[in-house]
Design a protein around this motif. Structure first.
Motif, PDB file in Angstrom:
ATOM      1  N   LEU A  45       0.794  -1.229   0.000  1.00  0.00           N
ATOM      2  CA  LEU A  45       0.000   0.000   0.000  1.00  0.00           C
ATOM      3  C   LEU A  45       0.827   1.280   0.000  1.00  0.00           C
ATOM      4  N   THR A  46       2.116   1.161   0.259  1.00  0.00           N
ATOM      5  CA  THR A  46       2.951   2.366   0.336  1.00  0.00           C
ATOM      6  C   THR A  46       4.171   2.229  -0.567  1.00  0.00           C
ATOM      7  N   TYR A  47       4.341   3.204  -1.451  1.00  0.00           N
ATOM      8  CA  TYR A  47       5.506   3.264  -2.332  1.00  0.00           C
ATOM      9  C   TYR A  47       6.332   4.475  -1.932  1.00  0.00           C
ATOM     10  N   THR A  48       7.609   4.263  -1.675  1.00  0.00           N
ATOM     11  CA  THR A  48       8.506   5.350  -1.291  1.00  0.00           C
ATOM     12  C   THR A  48       9.584   5.501  -2.355  1.00  0.00           C
ATOM     13  N   PHE A  49       9.544   6.632  -3.051  1.00  0.00           N
ATOM     14  CA  PHE A  49      10.490   6.914  -4.124  1.00  0.00           C
ATOM     15  C   PHE A  49      11.596   7.834  -3.605  1.00  0.00           C
ATOM     16  N   THR A  50      12.830   7.510  -3.958  1.00  0.00           N
ATOM     17  CA  THR A  50      13.971   8.352  -3.608  1.00  0.00           C
ATOM     18  C   THR A  50      14.412   9.124  -4.844  1.00  0.00           C
ATOM     19  N   LEU A  51      14.403  10.451  -4.760  1.00  0.00           N
ATOM     20  CA  LEU A  51      14.744  11.294  -5.898  1.00  0.00           C
ATOM     21  C   LEU A  51      16.244  11.540  -5.958  1.00  0.00           C
ATOM     22  N   SER A 105      14.734  23.532 -15.687  1.00  0.00           N
ATOM     23  CA  SER A 105      15.497  24.246 -16.721  1.00  0.00           C
ATOM     24  C   SER A 105      15.952  25.618 -16.277  1.00  0.00           C
ATOM     25  N   ASN A 106      15.379  26.153 -15.191  1.00  0.00           N
ATOM     26  CA  ASN A 106      15.849  27.439 -14.666  1.00  0.00           C
ATOM     27  C   ASN A 106      16.894  27.256 -13.571  1.00  0.00           C
ATOM     28  N   GLY A 107      17.281  26.006 -13.303  1.00  0.00           N
ATOM     29  CA  GLY A 107      18.307  25.732 -12.317  1.00  0.00           C
ATOM     30  C   GLY A 107      17.794  25.303 -10.955  1.00  0.00           C
ATOM     31  N   ASP A 108      16.495  25.464 -10.699  1.00  0.00           N
ATOM     32  CA  ASP A 108      15.936  25.037  -9.420  1.00  0.00           C
ATOM     33  C   ASP A 108      16.038  23.515  -9.283  1.00  0.00           C
ATOM     34  N   PRO A 109      16.239  23.011  -8.078  1.00  0.00           N
ATOM     35  CA  PRO A 109      16.239  21.556  -7.885  1.00  0.00           C
ATOM     36  C   PRO A 109      14.829  20.992  -8.044  1.00  0.00           C
ATOM     37  N   VAL A 110      14.730  19.776  -8.568  1.00  0.00           N
ATOM     38  CA  VAL A 110      13.443  19.089  -8.641  1.00  0.00           C
ATOM     39  C   VAL A 110      13.196  18.465  -7.283  1.00  0.00           C
ATOM     40  N   LEU A 111      12.094  18.850  -6.646  1.00  0.00           N
ATOM     41  CA  LEU A 111      11.803  18.435  -5.280  1.00  0.00           C
ATOM     42  C   LEU A 111      10.648  17.449  -5.230  1.00  0.00           C
ATOM     43  N   THR A 157       2.768  12.418  -0.154  1.00  0.00           N
ATOM     44  CA  THR A 157       3.467  13.306   0.779  1.00  0.00           C
ATOM     45  C   THR A 157       4.934  13.412   0.382  1.00  0.00           C
ATOM     46  N   ALA A 158       5.573  14.459   0.912  1.00  0.00           N
ATOM     47  CA  ALA A 158       7.010  14.663   0.703  1.00  0.00           C
ATOM     48  C   ALA A 158       7.650  14.901   2.069  1.00  0.00           C
ATOM     49  N   PRO A 159       8.065  13.830   2.746  1.00  0.00           N
ATOM     50  CA  PRO A 159       8.690  13.991   4.070  1.00  0.00           C
ATOM     51  C   PRO A 159       9.930  14.879   4.034  1.00  0.00           C
ATOM     52  N   ASP A 160      10.637  14.840   2.904  1.00  0.00           N
ATOM     53  CA  ASP A 160      11.773  15.735   2.708  1.00  0.00           C
ATOM     54  C   ASP A 160      11.919  15.973   1.213  1.00  0.00           C
ATOM     55  N   ASP A 161      12.905  16.765   0.821  1.00  0.00           N
ATOM     56  CA  ASP A 161      13.037  17.175  -0.577  1.00  0.00           C
ATOM     57  C   ASP A 161      13.303  16.016  -1.537  1.00  0.00           C
TER      58      ASP A 161
END
Length: 543
Positions: free
Chosen positions: A96-102, A109-115, A163-167
Motif C-alpha cells: 500500500l505504500t511506495y517510497t520513491f527516492t529522488l 530548466s531554470n536551475g531550481d532543484p526538482v523536489l 506526501t514529501a517527508p523531505d526534498d
C-alpha cells in the motif's frame, strides 16, 4: 613568456582546435561515428492537445511531454522500468505504500532543484476538479488513496495520498495493492511541474517564453498547426549523455505530402500512406519498417440518450460488428502488418491471453449470414426500416479509407447507408467526448502494459468511455481484477461481454508503418508501447 613563445603556443591551440573541430565524435557505447548535425525532424498528423503533463490527452502530445518533462520512472528500449527522477523505490509489505527516492542532481530548466514537493503539487493538480483534467480518472485507476473522492468533489485535493517527508522522498499511499502501479508512473499525467511557474503565469505557463521543465529538452518554439521545436536542456541531469540537439515536430495533415517531403530529405520520420508499405519496403528496404504497437483501432456506438435509437437494439450492433471484413481492412486498405481485431485488448499485452470468441473462428461468409439474420430480426436493413448512420473521424487518409470501407460493407451486407464526417483533431476530441456523434472512430494505445489499460475504458465511469456504455458486471469484474492474484479470468469475461453486447467494434490491432532516415539510430522498436525519448536517439555519419 616571450612573444615568440606566445605565438607558438597560440598556434598550437589553434591547430588543436582545428583538429578537434574536424574530428567527429563517436557514440560512447556503440563506437559508431556520429553525424556532425544532430537534429531530428518528424511528422505529426495533428496539432497536439497540450504540453501540460496534467492536461495532455493524445499520443503525439505525450511524445513531446516525455521530452520536456521527466517523471519518477522511465522505460528502456524494451519497455522495462528504469530510473527517471527517482533512482528507485521501495514497497511496503502490504503493497500500500511506495517510497520513491529522488536523485539529488535533478534540476528544472531554470536551475531550481526538482523536489518531492513538485510531484505532490502535480499529482494533487491532476485530481483537482478545478483543472478538470481529461486524465484525472487515470489517477483514480492508480488506486491512490482518496483520488476517487477528490475527483468527485467529495474531498479536498490536499487529502490525496501523496506526501514529501523531505526534498528527496516522495511517498504514495494506495487504497488497495496494485501490482503494476510502478509501471503507471511512466505516464505523462504523473510528471512533475514547476509550481512557481504555474502560479506566475496561469494557463499561459506552457508558452515557450514561460515554460520551465525538467526533461532532456526545453520548448524553444511553437507555431500552432505548423511546428513545435525543442532543444537541449543544459540543466538536465544526464545532459552529457544526450546526443540529439534539436527536435522538430511538423504538423502535416496529408500523409502523401509528408512522404514526398521525407523523400526530399525534409523529414527523418514519417508514417507510410495506407496501402503503400509493401511497395516502399521493396524500394527502400533500409528505411521502411513496421513496428507492432500496443494499440487498438475501433468504432464507438453512441449509446447515450442522445444516440440513435437503433443502437439501443443489441442485434443492430451485433450485425454491424459481424459484417466488418477485417481482413480486407488490414490487408488491402492498410497493409503494414496490422492484425484483425475481434476483441479489444491487443495480443501483445503482457500476461494477457486472447479470449476464445465465436466471431473470430467464423468465416466472413458465415458472419455476414448471421449479420443479415440479426438486422432483419431487429426490423432494419434490406426490406426493413431504412437505417442511415454518420461516421465521425479525425482528418486523415487512413481514417477516411477505413470509414469508406466500413460504409461499403454495411451497405452491401445490411443495407445500411452511411455518410462521412471528418473534423480536425481538437474539434473531433470535443465532439466525441460530448457524445455529439452517431458512430465515431476510436483508438487507444496502452498507458501501461497490462490489459486493464484497455478494458477499464468500457467501465461506466471511465473518462474515455465515449460510447457511454454501462454494465454493472463489467464494473465489478474490473474492480476485482485490480486485487486478483490472477486477473486473466476477469479480463476474459469482460472481453466476452464486449463481444456479446458490442458497445464498440474492434477493427484492428496496430502495427505502424514508418519511413526512417537510415542514419537515425536508437529507436525502441522492441517497446510495444512505443514510448520513445529523443535523448536516446542519435544520427550516425553517412558512409
Amino acid at each position: 613568456m616571450t612573444l615568440t613563445t606566445l605565438l607558438k603556443a597560440s598556434s598550437a591551440i589553434v591547430l588543436l582546435s582545428a583538429i578537434a573541430a574536424n574530428a567527429q565524435a563517436t557514440h560512447p557505447e556503440t563506437g559508431e561515428t556520429l553525424a556532425e548535425v544532430q537534429s531530428f525532424t518528424y511528422r505529426v498528423l495533428d496539432e497536439h492537445s497540450s504540453v501540460d503533463p496534467q492536461v495532455v490527452e493524445d499520443v503525439t502530445g505525450a511524445e513531446v511531454v516525455r521530452d520536456l518533462f521527466e517523471g519518477l520512472m522511465n522505460q528502456n528500449a524494451q519497455g522495462e522500468l528504469i530510473p527517471g527522477v527517482a533512482t528507485g523505490f521501495e514497497v511496503s509489505d502490504d503493497g500500500l505504500t511506495y517510497t520513491f527516492t529522488l536523485r539529488d542532481n535533478a534540476r528544472w530548466s531554470n536551475g531550481d532543484p526538482v523536489l518531492a514537493s513538485d510531484f505532490v503539487y502535480a499529482w494533487k493538480r491532476a485530481v483537482d476538479p478545478a483543472l478538470a483534467s481529461e486524465y484525472a480518472w487515470f489517477m483514480e485507476l492508480m488506486s491512490i488513496e482518496n483520488a476517487a473522492a477528490i475527483i468527485a468533489g467529495e474531498m479536498d485535493k490536499d487529502d490525496l495520498g501523496v506526501t514529501a517527508p523531505d526534498d528527496s522522498t516522495f511517498v504514495v499511499t494506495l487504497s488497495q495493492p496494485l501490482p503494476y502501479f510502478a509501471q503507471m508512473t511512466t505516464h505523462s499525467t504523473t510528471f512533475p511541474v514547476h509550481p512557481a511557474t504555474i502560479e506566475a503565469h496561469g494557463d499561459a505557463w506552457t508558452r515557450p517564453e514561460n515554460i520551465v521543465s525538467n526533461g532532456a529538452y526545453i520548448l524553444q518554439e511553437h507555431v500552432p498547426q505548423e511546428r513545435l521545436v525543442r532543444v537541449r536542456n543544459e540543466m538536465y541531469w544526464d545532459n552529457e549523455n544526450t546526443i540529439i540537439d534539436e527536435v522538430t515536430a511538423l504538423v502535416i495533415n496529408d500523409v502523401n505530402q509528408s512522404l514526398t517531403r521525407y523523400l526530399a530529405g525534409e523529414l527523418d520520420r514519417t508514417e507510410v500512406p495506407p496501402g503503400q508499405f509493401q511497395r516502399l519496403s521493396a524500394e527502400y528496404p533500409d528505411q521502411a519498417i513496421s513496428i507492432p504497437r500496443l494499440c487498438s483501432y475501433y468504432y464507438n456506438f453512441n449509446l447515450s440518450e442522445g444516440g440513435p435509437e437503433a443502437f439501443q437494439d443489441v442485434r443492430v450492433r451485433q450485425a454491424m460488428n459481424l459484417a466488418v471484413n477485417r481482413d480486407v481492412i488490414v490487408n488491402n486498405v492498410l497493409g503494414a502488418g496490422q492484425t484483425a481485431a475481434y476483441n479489444f485488448t491487443p495480443v501483445r499485452t503482457a500476461d494477457f491471453t486472447l479470449p476464445d470468441l465465436p466471431i473470430a473462428a467464423m468465416t466472413q461468409e458465415d458472419r455476414n449470414a448471421m449479420a443479415v439474420t440479426l438486422i432483419t430480426e431487429a426490423g432494419y436493413g434490406i426490406g426493413g426500416e431504412p437505417l442511415s448512420i454518420e461516421l465521425l473521424y479525425n482528418t486523415d487518409e487512413a481514417h477516411r479509407n477505413i470509414a469508406v470501407a466500413l460504409g461499403q460493407m454495411w451497405q452491401q451486407t445490411l443495407g445500411i447507408q452511411t455518410t462521412l464526417a471528418n473534423q480536425e483533431w481538437q474539434t473531433f476530441l470535443q465532439t466525441r467526448g460530448n457524445q455529439n456523434f452517431e458512430m465515431a472512430r476510436g483508438a487507444w494505445c496502452g498507458d501501461y502494459n497490462e490489459a486493464s489499460t484497455f478494458l477499464d475504458l468500457v467501465t461506466t465511469n471511465s473518462g474515455y468511455n465515449d460510447a457511454k456504455y454501462s454494465n454493472a458486471e463489467v464494473d465489478q469484474l474490473m474492480a476485482a481484477a485490480k486485487t486478483a492474484e490472477d486477473p486473466q479470468p476477469n479480463y476474459t469475461r469482460v472481453e466476452q461481454i464486449i463481444a456479446e453486447e458490442v458497445p464498440i467494434i474492434p477493427i484492428y490491432h496496430y502495427a505502424d508503418g514508418y519511413m526512417f532516415n537510415p542514419t537515425l539510430k536508437g529507436w525502441p522498436v522492441d517497446n510495444v508501447e512505443q514510448n520513445w525519448y529523443s535523448r536516446e536517439l542519435y544520427f550516425v555519419a553517412s558512409e
